[in-house]
Write an enzyme that holds these catalytic residues in place. Structure first.
Site, short mmCIF file in Angstrom:
data_model
loop_
_atom_site.label_atom_id
_atom_site.label_comp_id
_atom_site.label_asym_id
_atom_site.label_seq_id
_atom_site.Cartn_x
_atom_site.Cartn_y
_atom_site.Cartn_z
N HIS A 99 0.84 -1.21 0.00
CA HIS A 99 0.00 0.00 0.00
C HIS A 99 0.87 1.25 0.00
O HIS A 99 0.53 2.25 -0.63
CB HIS A 99 -0.91 0.00 1.23
CG HIS A 99 -1.70 -1.25 1.35
ND1 HIS A 99 -2.28 -1.68 2.50
CD2 HIS A 99 -2.00 -2.17 0.42
CE1 HIS A 99 -2.89 -2.82 2.28
NE2 HIS A 99 -2.73 -3.13 1.03
N CYS A 121 -4.31 0.07 -19.37
CA CYS A 121 -3.99 0.91 -18.21
C CYS A 121 -2.97 0.28 -17.25
O CYS A 121 -2.83 0.73 -16.12
CB CYS A 121 -5.26 1.29 -17.45
SG CYS A 121 -6.10 -0.12 -16.72
#
Ligand code: PEP
Ligand code: MG
Length: 747
Positions: free
Chosen positions: A364, A677
């Protein structure tokens, strides 16, 4: 007997302390120390070996061996018994050194006459500094008490070395924390930065490892441990019930804080003459040494917990707390073992760069660093031991290295690199408002990937046509509780405001695999990347998906809305997602909320299965976006987070490009809008090849838009396509080399 030796050991530490108190040169001190240990232990030889570089130990002082060998005898890590102690970090205690495996005869020292050998590592918090050796002529093995006493002395030596008291001539006696160090790690976010070290966890410095009054020290230790226990209990009482991982850590803290063995060992060290702080740090060093060797993930976690707990205890004892009085430099480069996404967001864009001792490409913290475009180097082993607050440091995120306390040549080279980048940046700025139009007249739409409100200003700066991927999971990952619908709709609304009418493609929550919510029960899956993740979680637990879809509709407040579902592997998942959206729309309509004037619902193509889905699926979706990061890992069966296999397979591999091309063709045949993407869209060479095989919309990090646009504007896609096809015909594995040669010639 034990009691007697304890007294001797105290006496030895007492004399050591007297040596340290004198104002003497580093070499003199080392000489005095070897002499006093030999005397106190009534043995013939005591020697100190220190590292002169990461791989070589040098004999720096000796009592008993040939004095001429000092600063001449050198050993490689792992060589001889001394080298073995250094490498393993473990004590060797033998009554027959010449008969012990690994013994190496060094004629210049005259050591063949000595039978017994005890070598103890000199290490501080897991960092190897050298080896302390005692030897005796008679064949006797040293008692546990003697081993223990020498370990205590070695610990004190390590502590003193840290304080710089052994500085003298030569590499082995050079001052610590002053030399330039090249820290090698891995790239998590590209970019370069120059600044000064800011330690996330300030280093606790133990200035006095000795103590006169063991009773007083024991009392201090007990008081501090009591304070620690109360603190842990308090944290436990406020910890949220649902957070299993946090509770596990706190339970483990509590277990250590109440551990009798831990206390007993520290009290025994105090009885031998150590201060309470030094006793804690000795235990911490032992834990770190074990950490370096523990392969088991659970054990490593627990040793980390013990390490954290020791730091807390040291802060209580030294009163240093988190507030060391140090001021954050104006150009901070954050140094930490690891950091959570919320903590990183607190620092925000004030950071110029980040270097982590651990970390992971998909963590994260990495996601946040990427979103904030802060260069990040991970797995930079040794950075925590080496870096001091305020040290100058250069971070090279492109190469995955950092230069700590760089010398002038490195600074000059780095400055050149940064200047070149700045020049390139000027070039990118000059084409910011121009289209990404190729020499053959194709216009490629370049959009940006985002995940935070903080990303949106980049939309103007980069010249992106819109947001091709808005990763919505960050808002879920950085909180300790599930975000509320109203919070989310407000945020989505603000994102659309900031986009000023340009299209934003919101991807619904993509959790699971590497993205585990702190407040969700982690599933114990053997293969999380192939497990319960993304839309699979969304459909099985529809409450969160419904809440998010409602928030998106409310955030749009009537404006056009684009949504895509992540990780769709077969058509019924997309259909079920779309049904949820239809239900959400009718509910919102009934509730009187405005409905978006136009709604596009797409799917991410991240598993090979979807490339072969029925035509009808291609017609049903409003658009598809290739999630190249996941698609590539499943195509090659190579974990995107595993450094060993990640780079093994080239995106420009002919098989992969052929596969991508088949998706492009299907989309053309069915009239399905397609974009790409994944990270590869932001790499100029890869982007040019993707355009050459027919992709017309690429979504990437904002910082990549300039470089990608620049290459596209100078490329003829037909020519490039011919180069790619020819490489395939020749049977090459990857088109990279011919493509690079072609571009080098053309650009
Ligand atoms: C991808 O897989 O390429 C992608 C864009 O999604 P993420 O990296 O968030 O998994
Ligand atoms: Mg993905």
């Amino acid at each position: 007997m034990t009691q007697d030796f304890t007294t001797d050991s105290r006496q030895m530490l007492g004399r050591l302390r007297a040596v340290m108190a004198e104002d003497a040169a580093g070499q003199t001190r080392l000489d005095q120390i070897t002499r006093l240990i030999a005397e106190e232990m009534r043995i013939e030889v005591c020697s100190i070996y220190l590292f002169r570089d990461a791989e070589t130990l040098e004999l720096c002082a000796t009592e008993g061996l040939n004095a001429d060998s000092v600063h001449h005898t050198r050993l490689r890590m792992g060589e001889g018994l001394v080298g073995r102690v250094a490498r393993t970090g473990k004590v060797i205690n033998t009554d027959d050194a010449p008969g012990t495996r690994g013994f190496r005869y060094m004629p210049e020292t005259g050591e063949e006459a000595y039978s017994s050998f005890m070598g103890v590592p000199i290490q501080r918090l897991g960092e190897k500094l050298g080896v302390l050796v005692v030897q005796s002529r008679s064949a006797r093995s040293f008692s546990d008490e003697e081993v223990y006493a020498v370990e205590v002395v070695a610990m004190v030596l390590a502590e003193m070395a840290e304080l710089g008291v052994f500085v003298g001539e030569g590499a082995a006696l050079s001052a610590r924390h002053q030399q330039p160090v090249l820290l090698r790690g891995a790239t998590a976010q590209e970019g370069t930065a120059r600044g000064h070290v800011w330690l996330h966890e300030p280093r606790v410095v133990v200035t006095n490892p000795f103590a006169d009054d063991p009773d007083r020290e024991r009392e201090r230790l007990n008081e501090a441990v009591e304070e620690l226990r109360v603190g842990v209990d308090r944290m436990l009482s406020v910890a949220s019930n649902g957070d299993k991982e946090q509770l596990e850590v706190l339970e483990s803290y509590r277990m250590f804080a109440n551990s009798k063995g831990w206390m007993r060992r520290m009290e025994a060290d105090i009885d031998r003459g150590l201060s309470a702080e030094a006793a804690v740090e000795k235990e911490q060093s032992t834990a770190r040494a074990r950490l370096g060797q523990a392969a088991d993930a659970y054990l490593r976690d627990r040793l980390h917990d013990l390490d954290d707990l020791s730091n807390r205890l040291l802060r209580i004892l030294t009163g240093q707390g988190n507030e060391t009085g140090a001021e954050m430099p104006p150009d901070p480069i954050l140094i930490a073992r690891n950091i959570g996404p919320a903590e990183l967001l607190d620092y925000g864009r004030s950071l110029k760069g980040i270097v982590l001792e651990e970390g992971a490409v998909g963590s994260h913290a990495t996601i946040v660093a990427r979103a904030l475009a802060i260069p990040l180097v991970i797995n930079a082993s040794g950075v925590l031991n080496e870096a001091l607050n305020g040290d100058p440091i250069l971070v090279d995120g492109d190469q995955g290295v950092a230069h700590l306390r760089p010398d002038d040549t490195v600074i000059a080279a780095f400055r050149d690199k940064m200047a070149m980048q700045a020049k390139a940046q000027e070039r990118y700025t000059s084409i910011r408002d121009k289209p990404a139009e190729t020499l053959c007249g194709q216009t490629i739409s370049l959009t940006m990937n985002a995940g935070l409100m903080a990303d949106l200003p980049s939309l103007e700066g980069s010249g992106a046509d819109g947001v091709g991927l808005f990763r919505t999971e960050l808002q879920f990952l950085v909180r300790s509780q599930m975000p509320k619908r109203a919070e989310l709709s407000e945020l989505y609304g603000r994102v659309m405001d900031a986009a000023k009418g340009r299209r934003v493609v919101f991807r619904t929550l993509d959790i699971g695999s590497d993205k585990v919510l702190p407040y969700m029960k982690p599933t114990d899956e053997p293969n999380p990347a192939l497990g319960w993740r993304a839309i699979r979680v969304g459909l099985d637990k529809p409450g969160v998906m419904r809440m998010q879809l409602q928030a998106l509709i409310r955030g749009a407040a009537g404006r056009p809305l684009s949504i895509m579902f992540p990780f769709v592997a077969q058509r019924d998942e997309f259909d079920a997602g779309r049904r949820e959206m239809d239900k959400a729309l009718s509910r919102e309509r009934i509730l009187g909320h405005p409905i978006p004037e136009d709604i596009k619902i797409g799917a991410m193509l991240e598993t090979p299965s979807l490339a072969y889905a029925p035509d009808q699926f291609y017609r049903d979706v409003d658009f598809l976006s290739i999630g190249g990061n996941d698609l590539k890992q499943f195509f090659f069966a190579a974990d995107r987070e595993n450094e060993r296999v990640r780079r093994r397979y080239d995106t420009l591999n002919v098989s992969f490009l052929t596969f991508l091309q088949s998706i492009v063709e299907r989309c053309l045949a069915t009239g399905t809008p397609l974009s790409f993407c994944g990270e590869d869209a932001g790499r100029p060479i890869e982007a040019a090849c993707l355009a050459a095989i027919g992709l017309r919309n690429l979504s990437m990090r904002p910082a990549s838009i300039g470089p990608v646009k620049s290459i596209l504007r100078r490329t003829d896609l037909n020519e490039l396509r011919a180069v790619i096809d020819a490489a395939g015909v020749r049977g090459e594995q990857s088109v990279r080399t011919p493509v690079m040669e072609y571009l080098r010639e053309k650009l």
